[in-house]
Scaffold this active site. Sequence first.
Site, PDB file in Angstrom:
ATOM      1  CD  GLU A 189      -2.378   1.064   3.208  1.00  0.00           C
ATOM      2  OE1 GLU A 189      -1.913   0.428   4.062  1.00  0.00           O
ATOM      3  OE2 GLU A 189      -3.034   2.088   3.415  1.00  0.00           O
ATOM      4  CG  ASP A 213      -0.219   1.449   6.560  1.00  0.00           C
ATOM      5  OD1 ASP A 213       0.944   1.013   6.776  1.00  0.00           O
ATOM      6  OD2 ASP A 213      -0.514   2.517   6.575  1.00  0.00           O
ATOM      7  CG  ASP A 239      -4.307   2.079   9.415  1.00  0.00           C
ATOM      8  OD1 ASP A 239      -4.381   1.008   8.599  1.00  0.00           O
ATOM      9  OD2 ASP A 239      -3.621   3.292   9.326  1.00  0.00           O
ATOM     10  CG  ASP A 272      -7.647   4.284   6.210  1.00  0.00           C
ATOM     11  OD1 ASP A 272      -8.893   4.436   6.493  1.00  0.00           O
ATOM     12  OD2 ASP A 272      -7.087   5.877   5.935  1.00  0.00           O
TER      13      ASP A 272
END
Length: 645
Positions: A433, A506, A508, A510
Amino acid sequence: MNTEETETNQEYGADQIQILEGLEAVRKRPGMYIGSTSSRGLHHLVYEIVDNAVDEALAGYCNNVDVSVNADNSITVIDDGRGIPVGINHKTGIPAVEVVFTILHAGGKFGGGGYKVSGGLHGVGASVVNALSSWLEVTIYHEGKIYRQRYEQGKTIYKLKVIGTCDLDKTGTMITFLPDDTVFEEIVFDFDILQTRFREIAFLTKGLKIVLRYLRSEKKIEKVYHYKGGIKEFVEYLNRSKTPLYPDIIYCEGKQNGVMVEIAIQHNDSFTENTYGFVNSINTPEGGTHIIGFRNAITKTFNDYGRKNKILKHNEPNLNGEDIREGLTAIVSIKIKDPQFEGQTKQKLGSSEARSAVDNILSSQLEMFLEQHPSVAKKIIEKSILSQRAREAARKARDLSRRKSAMDGMSLPGKLADCTDKDPKKCEIYIVEGDSAGGSAKSARSRATQAILPLRGKILNVEKARMDRIYGNTEIKAMITAFGTGIHDDFDISKLRYDKIIIMTDADVDGAHIATLMLTFLYRFMPELIKKGHVYLAKPPLYKIEKNKKIWYAYNDDELNKIMAEIGRDGSNTIQRYKGLGEMDAEQLWGTTMDPSRRILLRVTMDEEISSEVDLTFTTLMGDKVEQRREFIEARAKDVKNLDT
Ligand code: TSJ
């Protein structure tokens, strides 16, 4: 019920010794009767018992079924039906209920030829459950008396006896059994698995109230499944996180040549079809004649209506079925005596009378519905025409790219940093990403075997886009060319250029969302990659802990606490919470997330057999709830720490 085996049973019935041998056979080869002795087989025992109560409901004699998973892992099923008959069965000279539990395949003979499913795993009968249980007790409430009998490992412990009295109007059956732990790999019932199945049964058996109690865990769970609208509510439920194209649920029911047909339909504004077929309340992921009849009726009826009402112009081609079914959610539920199943897994309905029954009943009732709801008809046909145009555009784009790739020897995407080794078995590709993390990954990687493909931002949600946009999307095109397999009809797994496809995002919300979108794409367009275990999620650490020039990494809060407890919480620690991959330098990224000897990979798995269930779940979760989806993915990703060591 298989006729051959039924005939054999009559011989068994003549001789008690042979009866026992029958159940011994079940204990010797349980897999032959319930598919496996894994968790799947274990749960089948419950379905097998509950199915009998559902049959009683279908016959019109039972309104409530109560299922409890008790604290000791035994199961109790109670219904308020007529009670299994207690009278003496003239062929065997023993009570009918004892025949049900001690003679292999006796179910059908005493079920009055109900709508039981033969073949597959269902309908093997209560005697199989009895044979595979440490103990089983049946209690029957009938004409003011309470009867009971107990069996252990399938053997009768005492004759059927009256243990008390009850109100005359109280009738029903209660079964409690404990699966035999010498037969099953483990005796742990999963609430989610049970609830999915019972919710489904409740949708498919209009009006039946099923209560599921889970008494194993600290906090007791009780759920009630009761749908007065039946499969209409099922379709509503499947569309609950989508936007329906029209408010109505189109509903048809009827009976022809002994086949009972029930269909519920509603389009939503998405682009995927979700049609689920059920034969005698059992999901048929491989389809068969009922689904063929369904598709035929849909295609014919909408084209006829469109022509007749000039929504389809005379110079326009017919709509094809796929276009009409774009964004369609449908349940096709049929009940049929002695269904015939075909194909390798015996899960595809072959009975030809099902095709004509579904086709005729749906065609005539759908035509009537469309005549009465012209605005709904118009919306569906207009959406189909758009789909038809998009499909045509996508075909042209695909032909063009096919020709192009044939000419230039399939050029790899520019952003791909490929590995140097050309043996796919040794190679892996990291889908990363963001460009900055992509940059770190490129310098961190082991060039020989690790390829890096950075993707910019969120990739297209393929659940919410039409074909032409999907094929035109840069990030998706890059993945398709890098993998080398092609997609859809062109898919060829032998051309896969990497053994492992590793999604690195990541840690998280997102990141989880991006991983979900990626998995959705892979699942919809290249499901083989998931089924064959080529797809992984990288697991970057959440924390870096530093003390006295030494470094630790923690992948979750538990690990952080453990490390802190070990090294002490005095003031010379620093703890860094990583917000994204971008915060790690190349060396850290390699050490924590890419080095095959130290990293953690989660393999994304999909049991082939339950893929229809996965399909339903994906459909359900690909709405807008990120948290739910992440839980779904995490729950199903197996932790394969240090996979290569
Ligand atoms: F089979 C079983 F033991 F697994 C089982 C059967 C388990 C459970 C939970 C329920 C049942 C069951 C069976 N509930 N209701 C019935 N009904 C009959 O067996 C029955 C009763 C009466 C008549 C009749 O013709 O009078 C026919 C049948 C099949």
